[in-house]
Design a protein around this motif. Structure first.
Motif, PDB file in Angstrom:
ATOM      1  N   ARG A 107       0.829  -1.208   0.000  1.00  0.00           N
ATOM      2  CA  ARG A 107       0.000   0.000   0.000  1.00  0.00           C
ATOM      3  C   ARG A 107       0.862   1.257   0.000  1.00  0.00           C
ATOM      4  NH1 ARG A 107      -5.392   1.201   1.338  1.00  0.00           N
ATOM      5  NH2 ARG A 107      -5.655   3.275   2.188  1.00  0.00           N
ATOM      6  N   ILE A 108       1.936   1.256   0.760  1.00  0.00           N
ATOM      7  CA  ILE A 108       2.834   2.419   0.804  1.00  0.00           C
ATOM      8  C   ILE A 108       3.466   2.651  -0.560  1.00  0.00           C
ATOM      9  CG2 ILE A 108       4.988   3.297   1.784  1.00  0.00           C
ATOM     10  CD1 ILE A 108       4.179   1.904   4.421  1.00  0.00           C
ATOM     11  N   ILE A 109       3.910   1.580  -1.200  1.00  0.00           N
ATOM     12  CA  ILE A 109       4.517   1.717  -2.529  1.00  0.00           C
ATOM     13  C   ILE A 109       3.479   2.223  -3.522  1.00  0.00           C
ATOM     14  CG2 ILE A 109       5.507   0.409  -4.449  1.00  0.00           C
ATOM     15  CD1 ILE A 109       6.937  -1.296  -2.352  1.00  0.00           C
ATOM     16  N   TRP A 110       2.245   1.702  -3.431  1.00  0.00           N
ATOM     17  CA  TRP A 110       1.186   2.154  -4.326  1.00  0.00           C
ATOM     18  C   TRP A 110       0.930   3.649  -4.135  1.00  0.00           C
ATOM     19  CZ3 TRP A 110      -3.679   4.311  -4.030  1.00  0.00           C
ATOM     20  CH2 TRP A 110      -4.431   4.272  -5.201  1.00  0.00           C
ATOM     21  N   LEU A 111       0.893   4.105  -2.880  1.00  0.00           N
ATOM     22  CA  LEU A 111       0.664   5.526  -2.613  1.00  0.00           C
ATOM     23  C   LEU A 111       1.824   6.380  -3.109  1.00  0.00           C
ATOM     24  CD1 LEU A 111      -0.962   5.357   0.925  1.00  0.00           C
ATOM     25  CD2 LEU A 111      -2.074   5.938  -1.236  1.00  0.00           C
ATOM     26  N   LEU A 112       3.049   5.872  -2.988  1.00  0.00           N
ATOM     27  CA  LEU A 112       4.211   6.622  -3.483  1.00  0.00           C
ATOM     28  C   LEU A 112       4.184   6.770  -4.997  1.00  0.00           C
ATOM     29  CD1 LEU A 112       7.097   5.251  -1.235  1.00  0.00           C
ATOM     30  CD2 LEU A 112       6.044   7.525  -1.170  1.00  0.00           C
ATOM     31  N   ILE A 113       3.509   5.868  -5.680  1.00  0.00           N
ATOM     32  CA  ILE A 113       3.393   5.975  -7.135  1.00  0.00           C
ATOM     33  C   ILE A 113       2.139   6.755  -7.518  1.00  0.00           C
ATOM     34  CG2 ILE A 113       3.022   4.615  -9.238  1.00  0.00           C
ATOM     35  CD1 ILE A 113       4.800   2.466  -7.967  1.00  0.00           C
ATOM     36  N   PHE A 123       0.292   9.161  -5.862  1.00  0.00           N
ATOM     37  CA  PHE A 123       0.255  10.601  -5.622  1.00  0.00           C
ATOM     38  C   PHE A 123       1.057  11.403  -6.649  1.00  0.00           C
ATOM     39  CE2 PHE A 123      -1.080   9.815  -1.064  1.00  0.00           C
ATOM     40  CZ  PHE A 123      -2.364  10.307  -1.269  1.00  0.00           C
ATOM     41  N   PRO A 124       2.283  11.022  -6.975  1.00  0.00           N
ATOM     42  CA  PRO A 124       2.974  11.769  -8.033  1.00  0.00           C
ATOM     43  C   PRO A 124       2.270  11.674  -9.387  1.00  0.00           C
ATOM     44  CG  PRO A 124       4.553  10.507  -6.762  1.00  0.00           C
ATOM     45  CD  PRO A 124       3.195  10.086  -6.314  1.00  0.00           C
TER      46      PRO A 124
END
Length: 120
Positions: A4-10, A12-13
């Motif tokens: 989930r963290i990796i998905w959010l890091l991708i 949002f940008p």
């Protein structure tokens, strides 16, 4: 959680990039769909340029998803067939185990323990 963290890091940008693109390209553009009379088209669409960009992105995602879904049909069919075979083998195994247990119980009843009075 890490996924989930990796998905959010991708995500949002990517969302920020799309919003920036939409704000920078908000002027209206005319898409002419009549190749024979482009000066006086019969069919044309006027909308903001980012609308065309988002429409092209949406069409690409849908076509890509359809292509992947169609190419994976063979694997889905194989999975269905193997699942039904596994269920059939499981039912056969359960039936054989019930038959074995019934046979063992019948043999146990047939071999009665010796009567205490007749034991020498």
């Amino acid at each position: 959680m890490l996924k989930r963290i990796i998905w959010l890091l991708i995500a949002f940008p990517a969302a920020a990039l799309l919003v920036t693109l939409a704000v920078a390209n908000r002027h209206s553009v005319r898409l002419v769909l009549d190749p024979f009379r482009p000066e006086t088209p019969v069919i044309s669409v006027v909308m903001p340029f980012y609308g065309f960009l988002f429409a092209a992105l949406l069409v690409g995602v849908l076509l890509g998803g359809a292509a992947v879904w169609l190419t994976q049909a063979r694997w889905r069919r194989t999975a269905r067939v193997r699942t039904s075979e596994a269920k059939r083998w499981q039912m056969e195994s359960d039936r054989l185990m019930r038959e074995r247990d019934a046979d063992v119980a019948a043999r146990a009843k047939a071999i009665a323990p010796p009567d205490k009075r007749n034991a020498a």
